[in-house]
Design an enzyme around this catalytic site. Structure first.
Site, PDB file in Angstrom:
ATOM      1  N   ASN A  87       0.726  -1.161   0.027  1.00  0.00           N
ATOM      2  CA  ASN A  87      -0.023   0.061  -0.059  1.00  0.00           C
ATOM      3  C   ASN A  87       0.955   1.314   0.151  1.00  0.00           C
ATOM      4  O   ASN A  87       1.989   1.138   0.109  1.00  0.00           O
ATOM      5  CB  ASN A  87      -1.003  -0.237   1.328  1.00  0.00           C
ATOM      6  CG  ASN A  87      -2.235   0.460   0.906  1.00  0.00           C
ATOM      7  OD1 ASN A  87      -2.463   1.439   0.441  1.00  0.00           O
ATOM      8  ND2 ASN A  87      -3.437  -0.387   1.266  1.00  0.00           N
ATOM      9  N   HIS A 117      21.299   1.802  11.820  1.00  0.00           N
ATOM     10  CA  HIS A 117      22.722   2.369  12.226  1.00  0.00           C
ATOM     11  C   HIS A 117      23.319   1.651  13.436  1.00  0.00           C
ATOM     12  O   HIS A 117      22.796   1.466  14.338  1.00  0.00           O
ATOM     13  CB  HIS A 117      22.352   3.911  12.552  1.00  0.00           C
ATOM     14  CG  HIS A 117      21.960   4.667  11.180  1.00  0.00           C
ATOM     15  ND1 HIS A 117      22.787   5.163   9.988  1.00  0.00           N
ATOM     16  CD2 HIS A 117      20.858   4.947  10.740  1.00  0.00           C
ATOM     17  CE1 HIS A 117      22.333   5.706   9.218  1.00  0.00           C
ATOM     18  NE2 HIS A 117      20.963   5.504   9.691  1.00  0.00           N
ATOM     19  N   ALA A 164      -2.477  -3.010  13.385  1.00  0.00           N
ATOM     20  CA  ALA A 164      -2.063  -1.666  13.128  1.00  0.00           C
ATOM     21  C   ALA A 164      -1.165  -1.064  14.056  1.00  0.00           C
ATOM     22  O   ALA A 164      -1.598  -1.221  15.271  1.00  0.00           O
ATOM     23  CB  ALA A 164      -3.253  -0.870  12.682  1.00  0.00           C
ATOM     24  N   THR A 169       9.722  -6.742  17.174  1.00  0.00           N
ATOM     25  CA  THR A 169      10.933  -6.778  17.456  1.00  0.00           C
ATOM     26  C   THR A 169      11.471  -8.100  17.851  1.00  0.00           C
ATOM     27  O   THR A 169      12.757  -8.297  17.706  1.00  0.00           O
ATOM     28  CB  THR A 169      11.203  -5.664  18.692  1.00  0.00           C
ATOM     29  OG1 THR A 169      10.608  -6.470  19.773  1.00  0.00           O
ATOM     30  CG2 THR A 169      10.918  -4.308  18.610  1.00  0.00           C
ATOM     31  N   ARG A 184       3.011  -8.483  20.741  1.00  0.00           N
ATOM     32  CA  ARG A 184       3.050  -9.547  21.540  1.00  0.00           C
ATOM     33  C   ARG A 184       2.070 -10.317  21.044  1.00  0.00           C
ATOM     34  O   ARG A 184       0.826  -9.952  20.511  1.00  0.00           O
ATOM     35  CB  ARG A 184       2.705  -9.098  22.866  1.00  0.00           C
ATOM     36  CG  ARG A 184       3.827  -8.680  23.511  1.00  0.00           C
ATOM     37  CD  ARG A 184       3.703  -8.378  25.094  1.00  0.00           C
ATOM     38  NE  ARG A 184       5.043  -8.208  25.571  1.00  0.00           N
ATOM     39  CZ  ARG A 184       5.440  -7.090  26.003  1.00  0.00           C
ATOM     40  NH1 ARG A 184       4.339  -5.746  25.721  1.00  0.00           N
ATOM     41  NH2 ARG A 184       6.381  -6.462  26.374  1.00  0.00           N
TER      42      ARG A 184
END
Length: 193
Positions: A87, A117, A164, A169, A184
């Site tokens: 999208n 970075h 959303a 992670t 989660r």
């Protein structure tokens, strides 16, 4: 903290030194041709973007629907299966390797990263520390909701739904529903028979 004085040409040479000639050419083509193709509307735009990314991706197995306004960089590191839908406003970074399975939906403004970075040396500004590359993998039949961020090195299991606004992670299990910051497990999807 005093900032080391690195000239712009030195920074450009350092950046280009991390890329092969093919990768540098792909980045250049994406900047120019991608910039033109990003705004073409309707089915003509879908066709133009498909042809462009068929040329630039490391692999593209079938037709893809990349909506106007999606921004893909370091496309030489992107591999995608059939029926990819991206999208508008989505951002993909293929620098460290980004693999997307078949039948993947990516919502508006989602960010899929495969590099970040370095920031561990306090004696050097972050901008001069280079990048850490980490391959990111998205399984088949995945829905990534609007405004999701997938961090470098994560594997999204087949059949996963990401709510959303989530920040993913860590890896997800197949056929799960994840949401939140950090994302989660909040539910499961039925598995195919």
């Amino acid at each position: 903290m005093p900032v080391p004085r690195a000239s712009v040409p030195a920074q450009v040479r350092r950046f280009l030194g991390t890329l092969s000639a093919r990768q540098a050419g792909s980045v250049w083509l994406e900047q120019w041709l991608g910039g033109l193709a990003r705004s073409i509307p309707s089915f003509v735009g879908f066709g133009v973007r498909f042809l462009l990314y068929r040329l630039l991706f490391a692999r593209l197995d079938g037709f893809c629907f990349i909506y106007p306004g999606a921004y893909l960089t370091h496309t030489y590191g992107i591999r995608a299966g059939r029926n990819l839908h991206v999208n508008g406003g989505a951002f993909f970074d293929g620098r460290g390797g980004l693999t997307l399975g078949s039948n993947v939906l990516v919502g508006p403004n989602a960010v899929l990263l495969s590099s970040q970075h370095h920031w561990s040396d306090p004696s050097l500004p972050i901008v001069l520390q280079g990048h850490r590359l980490a391959a990111t993998t998205i399984g088949d039949d995945v829905w990534i909701g609007a405004n999701v961020v997938v961090t470098p090195g994560v594997t999204i299991g087949t059949g996963t739904v990401i709510g959303a606004g989530s920040v993913v992670t860590s890896d997800t299990a197949p056929y799960t529903i994840v949401a939140g910051v950090p994302a989660r497990h909040i539910g499961d999807r039925p598995r195919p028979r």
